[in-house]
Design a protein around this motif. Sequence first.
Motif, PDB file in Angstrom:
ATOM      1  N   GLN B  61       0.810  -1.215   0.000  1.00  0.00           N
ATOM      2  CA  GLN B  61       0.000   0.000   0.000  1.00  0.00           C
ATOM      3  C   GLN B  61       0.843   1.264   0.000  1.00  0.00           C
ATOM      4  OE1 GLN B  61      -3.431   0.670   2.255  1.00  0.00           O
ATOM      5  NE2 GLN B  61      -4.154  -1.443   2.222  1.00  0.00           N
ATOM      6  N   PHE B  64       1.905   2.246  -3.433  1.00  0.00           N
ATOM      7  CA  PHE B  64       0.771   2.827  -4.146  1.00  0.00           C
ATOM      8  C   PHE B  64       0.541   4.266  -3.690  1.00  0.00           C
ATOM      9  CE2 PHE B  64      -4.079   3.059  -4.154  1.00  0.00           C
ATOM     10  CZ  PHE B  64      -4.138   3.569  -5.431  1.00  0.00           C
ATOM     11  N   ALA B  65       0.575   4.452  -2.389  1.00  0.00           N
ATOM     12  CA  ALA B  65       0.321   5.784  -1.842  1.00  0.00           C
ATOM     13  C   ALA B  65       1.359   6.786  -2.334  1.00  0.00           C
ATOM     14  CB  ALA B  65       0.310   5.725  -0.314  1.00  0.00           C
ATOM     15  N   ALA B  68       0.797   7.558  -6.018  1.00  0.00           N
ATOM     16  CA  ALA B  68      -0.389   8.409  -6.178  1.00  0.00           C
ATOM     17  C   ALA B  68      -0.097   9.840  -5.765  1.00  0.00           C
ATOM     18  CB  ALA B  68      -1.550   7.848  -5.361  1.00  0.00           C
ATOM     19  N   LEU B  69       0.645   9.960  -4.682  1.00  0.00           N
ATOM     20  CA  LEU B  69       0.976  11.301  -4.210  1.00  0.00           C
ATOM     21  C   LEU B  69       1.847  12.043  -5.208  1.00  0.00           C
ATOM     22  CD1 LEU B  69       0.970  13.465  -2.000  1.00  0.00           C
ATOM     23  CD2 LEU B  69       3.076  12.453  -1.147  1.00  0.00           C
ATOM     24  N   GLU B  71       2.113  11.574  -8.395  1.00  0.00           N
ATOM     25  CA  GLU B  71       1.398  12.010  -9.600  1.00  0.00           C
ATOM     26  C   GLU B  71       0.541  13.231  -9.296  1.00  0.00           C
ATOM     27  OE1 GLU B  71      -2.102   9.854 -11.394  1.00  0.00           O
ATOM     28  OE2 GLU B  71      -0.755   9.910 -13.118  1.00  0.00           O
ATOM     29  N   ASP B  72       0.007  13.236  -8.099  1.00  0.00           N
ATOM     30  CA  ASP B  72      -0.866  14.348  -7.740  1.00  0.00           C
ATOM     31  C   ASP B  72      -0.115  15.652  -7.556  1.00  0.00           C
ATOM     32  OD1 ASP B  72      -3.302  15.597  -6.966  1.00  0.00           O
ATOM     33  OD2 ASP B  72      -2.641  15.478  -4.892  1.00  0.00           O
ATOM     34  N   ARG B  84       2.851  14.300   4.145  1.00  0.00           N
ATOM     35  CA  ARG B  84       1.517  14.295   3.551  1.00  0.00           C
ATOM     36  C   ARG B  84       0.841  12.939   3.657  1.00  0.00           C
ATOM     37  NH1 ARG B  84       0.262  17.054  -1.945  1.00  0.00           N
ATOM     38  NH2 ARG B  84      -1.668  16.057  -1.291  1.00  0.00           N
ATOM     39  N   LEU B  85       1.636  11.900   3.710  1.00  0.00           N
ATOM     40  CA  LEU B  85       1.040  10.570   3.830  1.00  0.00           C
ATOM     41  C   LEU B  85       1.003  10.104   5.278  1.00  0.00           C
ATOM     42  CD1 LEU B  85       2.554   8.756   0.729  1.00  0.00           C
ATOM     43  CD2 LEU B  85       0.274   9.725   1.005  1.00  0.00           C
ATOM     44  N   ASN B  86       1.478  10.980   6.144  1.00  0.00           N
ATOM     45  CA  ASN B  86       1.465  10.655   7.562  1.00  0.00           C
ATOM     46  C   ASN B  86       2.196   9.368   7.875  1.00  0.00           C
ATOM     47  OD1 ASN B  86       0.210  12.155   9.811  1.00  0.00           O
ATOM     48  ND2 ASN B  86      -1.317  12.533   8.216  1.00  0.00           N
ATOM     49  N   LEU B 129       1.511   2.994 -11.670  1.00  0.00           N
ATOM     50  CA  LEU B 129       0.389   3.566 -10.918  1.00  0.00           C
ATOM     51  C   LEU B 129      -0.938   3.202 -11.571  1.00  0.00           C
ATOM     52  CD1 LEU B 129      -0.881   5.326  -8.761  1.00  0.00           C
ATOM     53  CD2 LEU B 129      -0.369   7.337 -10.151  1.00  0.00           C
ATOM     54  N   ARG B 133      -3.977   1.266  -9.826  1.00  0.00           N
ATOM     55  CA  ARG B 133      -5.300   1.861  -9.786  1.00  0.00           C
ATOM     56  C   ARG B 133      -6.344   0.849 -10.240  1.00  0.00           C
ATOM     57  NH1 ARG B 133      -4.628   6.040 -13.432  1.00  0.00           N
ATOM     58  NH2 ARG B 133      -3.482   7.288 -11.906  1.00  0.00           N
TER      59      ARG B 133
END
Lengths: 175, 175
Positions: B61, B64-65, B68-69, B71-72, B84-86, B129, B133
Amino acid sequence: MHSVEGVDGPANSASSSSASRTSAGTLPPDLAASTGFLLGKVGASVTRRLANALSLLGLRQKHFAVLALLEDSGSCAQQSVAARLNLDPSGLVSVIDDLRRRGAVERERDPEDRRRHTVRLTEVGRALLAECRELVASVDAEWLAPLSEEQRRQLHAILLRLAEADPVIPSPRIS
Amino acid sequence: MHSVEGVDGPANSASSSSASRTSAGTLPPDLAASTGFLLGKVGASVTRRLANALSLLGLRQKHFAVLALLEDSGSCAQQSVAARLNLDPSGLVSVIDDLRRRGAVERERDPEDRRRHTVRLTEVGRALLAECRELVASVDAEWLAPLSEEQRRQLHAILLRLAEADPVIPSPRIS
DNA sequence: TATTGTTATACTCTATAACTATA
DNA sequence: TATAGTTATAGAGTATAACAATA
């Protein structure tokens, strides 16, 4: 741009007008789009809260689960406790030991099959369960606070449905 | 009573009339009554499914996180990714190493502050990614199957609300 | 001295399997 | 031989703290 964190300045109790930057608000779209990802995160958070609350009684979720099961179904062989809660018999041992040490459960050999250990809830255990129940309810109330009454009902119904459909996959790795 | 598992016989779509005995149906009342307990269980189960699916790509995970981050929000210093992902900066290292080894991300020193390592998504990473997804979406579709369309929408909305309200409690123990 | 990233250590949780005592 | 329970062991995952390089 280093600090996006107001840290302890929660001045604005406002809910979420636009881009309120509560930590979760920063989740990238791909993550926020997956119900499963969200469910996992929120679930972990709630589990943590629950564990934290139960630790006030010196217990963990498993203890609560065993107490609840025993009240529900009376005396039980350890094996069937493990089976019904979908947890490892070996892991159950220490849990029952803990409870026994506190006088919450009693254990005796089954006269009919002396391999079996029958576990039974005591009055102390019943009282302890009541404490757990109260504690858990208060934790639930706390994290459910952001939801409307209707949403809480919806969530509970949905989770029951999902739990029902889930083979529960206790620990053995899947396929 | 060994087999309480109807396994894949979800014949009764009924909500919760009485005591249907799919594995979760054996949950003692106290446990089924706690939304938090249920959420924790279902969340763990879903997390397991997700992990299992992502393992087909050799990922977890966290990978993936991070993808995703990135790309964002484009290039990012490792520290801000972690923030940001803590998740722990130290735990992030191996994740980024993994991704770098697969050519999914590139890392360069920030010329303005040579302590910083800027991480950037590559084309390979973008493709990876996309695979994630798709995989995640299919897992979601699978476990969400027992729910109606409306229930799925409700659940997603509720989880977003809860995630938003949660300080996310990443790892540092609470209170 | 403070900060970024890294490494190393310790701790928790859990799963496997080996062992005992009964059957 | 098989089963109920127990104990012991190993593995994954995570958090803490010490460390090196840079500011």
